[in-house]
Design an enzyme around this catalytic site. Sequence first.
Site, PDB file in Angstrom:
ATOM      1  N   HIS A 185       0.929  -1.117   0.143  1.00 13.40           N
ATOM      2  CA  HIS A 185      -0.027   0.063  -0.025  1.00 13.40           C
ATOM      3  C   HIS A 185       0.855   1.133  -0.095  1.00 13.40           C
ATOM      4  CE1 HIS A 185      -3.870  -2.048   0.403  1.00 13.40           C
ATOM      5  NE2 HIS A 185      -3.342  -2.879   0.956  1.00 13.40           N
ATOM      6  N   THR A 186       1.904   1.092  -0.638  1.00 18.43           N
ATOM      7  CA  THR A 186       2.923   2.322  -0.694  1.00 18.43           C
ATOM      8  C   THR A 186       2.890   2.716  -2.174  1.00 18.43           C
ATOM      9  OG1 THR A 186       4.594   0.590  -0.883  1.00 18.43           O
ATOM     10  CG2 THR A 186       4.323   1.941   0.975  1.00 18.43           C
ATOM     11  N   SER A 230      -1.925 -11.246  -8.212  1.00 20.42           N
ATOM     12  CA  SER A 230      -2.064 -10.413  -9.393  1.00 20.42           C
ATOM     13  C   SER A 230      -2.305 -11.316 -10.519  1.00 20.42           C
ATOM     14  CB  SER A 230      -0.638 -10.015  -9.382  1.00 20.42           C
ATOM     15  OG  SER A 230      -0.992  -8.423  -9.541  1.00 20.42           O
ATOM     16  N   SER A 231      -3.354 -12.017 -10.441  1.00 17.47           N
ATOM     17  CA  SER A 231      -3.783 -12.721 -11.585  1.00 17.47           C
ATOM     18  C   SER A 231      -4.422 -11.708 -12.595  1.00 17.47           C
ATOM     19  CB  SER A 231      -5.021 -13.494 -11.366  1.00 17.47           C
ATOM     20  OG  SER A 231      -6.000 -13.051 -10.478  1.00 17.47           O
ATOM     21  N   GLU A 247      -7.208  -0.971 -15.539  1.00 15.54           N
ATOM     22  CA  GLU A 247      -7.864  -1.723 -14.215  1.00 15.54           C
ATOM     23  C   GLU A 247      -8.618  -0.597 -13.707  1.00 15.54           C
ATOM     24  OE1 GLU A 247      -5.948  -4.633 -12.660  1.00 15.54           O
ATOM     25  OE2 GLU A 247      -6.925  -4.491 -10.738  1.00 15.54           O
ATOM     26  N   ASP A 253       2.000  -4.034  -9.511  1.00 15.39           N
ATOM     27  CA  ASP A 253       1.550  -5.356 -10.176  1.00 15.39           C
ATOM     28  C   ASP A 253       2.057  -5.372 -11.604  1.00 15.39           C
ATOM     29  OD1 ASP A 253       0.610  -5.730  -7.693  1.00 15.39           O
ATOM     30  OD2 ASP A 253      -1.299  -5.850  -8.205  1.00 15.39           O
ATOM     31  N   TYR A 262     -10.424  -1.400  -0.707  1.00 20.71           N
ATOM     32  CA  TYR A 262      -8.704  -1.046  -1.309  1.00 20.71           C
ATOM     33  C   TYR A 262      -9.037   0.431  -1.625  1.00 20.71           C
ATOM     34  CZ  TYR A 262      -4.826  -0.643  -4.254  1.00 20.71           C
ATOM     35  OH  TYR A 262      -3.549  -0.259  -4.917  1.00 20.71           O
TER      36      TYR A 262
HETATM   37  C1  GLA Z   1      -2.888  -4.371  -5.007  1.00 25.89           C
HETATM   38  C2  GLA Z   1      -2.624  -3.278  -6.012  1.00 25.89           C
HETATM   39  C3  GLA Z   1      -1.361  -2.883  -5.978  1.00 25.89           C
HETATM   40  C4  GLA Z   1      -0.832  -2.527  -4.366  1.00 25.89           C
HETATM   41  C5  GLA Z   1      -1.023  -3.547  -3.511  1.00 25.89           C
HETATM   42  C6  GLA Z   1      -0.918  -3.249  -2.086  1.00 25.89           C
HETATM   43  O1  GLA Z   1      -2.140  -5.487  -5.305  1.00 25.89           O
HETATM   44  O2  GLA Z   1      -2.973  -3.779  -7.358  1.00 25.89           O
HETATM   45  O3  GLA Z   1      -1.057  -1.612  -6.860  1.00 25.89           O
HETATM   46  O4  GLA Z   1      -1.378  -1.392  -4.028  1.00 25.89           O
HETATM   47  O5  GLA Z   1      -2.544  -3.989  -3.676  1.00 25.89           O
HETATM   48  O6  GLA Z   1       0.501  -3.007  -1.839  1.00 25.89           O
END
Ligand code: GLA
Length: 395
Positions: A32-33, A123-124, A157, A169, A218
């Site tokens: 989450h950075t 990250s599918s 996305e 991702d 999120y």
């Molecule tokens: C998901 C988002 C990323 C990132 C992470 C948390 O995977 O797609 O961009 O923010 O959460 O680190």
Amino acid sequence: MVHKLSALFAELHGSSPAIYRAPGRVNLIGEHTDYNDGFVMPVALDLYTYVAVSPRADRRLRVYSENLREMCDLDLDLIRPGRSGHWSDYVRGVAGVLESSGYRLRGADLAIMSEVPLGSGLSSSAALEVSTAWALLSNSQLGIDRTTVAHMCQKAEHLYAETMCGIMDQFISCHGRAGHALMLDCRSLEFQLLPVPSQLRLMVCNTMVKHEHASGGYNTRRRECEEGLHGLAQVLPGIRALRDVTRDELEKHRDCLSPVIYKRVRHVVTENDRVKEAASALETGDIAKLGKLMADSHQSLRDDYEVSTSELDLMVELANGQEGVYGARMTGGGFGGCTINLVDAAHAEEVQQRLQRNYEAKTGLKPTILICEASDGAGAVGEDPRETDAKGRSE
Ligand code: GLA
């Protein structure tokens, strides 16, 4: 996988395809950075989404997903932003964003097969977006560099899945490198490839639980960060993102923020510091230090950012203290999904079996626990991705 996909494609479309692939990822640290202009350290996994493609004479995309056993038909001239909730949103999104950015695509028959478990935090969706982008661009003989592909897929996305994700991702899916973690500065997009010591194994533990509010939660966290930035900008006018705030500044001005927003910002500020320390620890081979930083990251995500779950916490607790485990934490956006353990190769199988047994005994759920390798980013199957960009030619 590639043979199976080729055979399936021939059966469906009666021609032989070109095949492209893009990997899922696990994030070692830096959660989450990315959407706060901060630092992340993901690794591309040896789990890929494969897209087989061949051109059509018209402007249609006929797309078959082997995982979902479903065919869908899209018209390149009728694609508009907006979420439908169907898996094809990602394909539609990538095609729509490329077209609206001036890349004129050819029609195509496509077949997709994925090894990346769907919706488990590996990250599918980025793997699907990036592999689709590669297939559509190559099929249209168009060239784009890897970072632009990542940006286009992130935009897809945002506009078509309506998740306001950061760049991590898609970036790692494009730029991953075998044997390496990638430390990324999400503001400048400068990155550094850091070798993962060969005695380490990346153990990805799927809790098999995904909570409904994942995407809503999120987007809420993103808004909370914006609120934190807005509050602090009143007293720190030079800041552009939470990345610009130091721990001392945050403590000094904590009264500008509500208690919840303060905790959210504290996670981001301390996590950015942890990523930088983790990069030094990897460089100097201080794995114990890296493991400790991962533990701190988990705690911060659990207590300050509040995106962990009881299942993720349990999976981390069960890993901690086992012989050969250097570090364990939740990975990805949270609200379910996977944890990542850094494990000594000599103990990896033993740890895997014990975790499997203990997690199942406590929850009644059978977890999937994979021992993964840091792998290469997107490319044509059979080509060295280090030498090519999305047009399949040398950079
Ligand atoms: C998901 C988002 C990323 C990132 C992470 C948390 O995977 O797609 O961009 O923010 O959460 O680190």
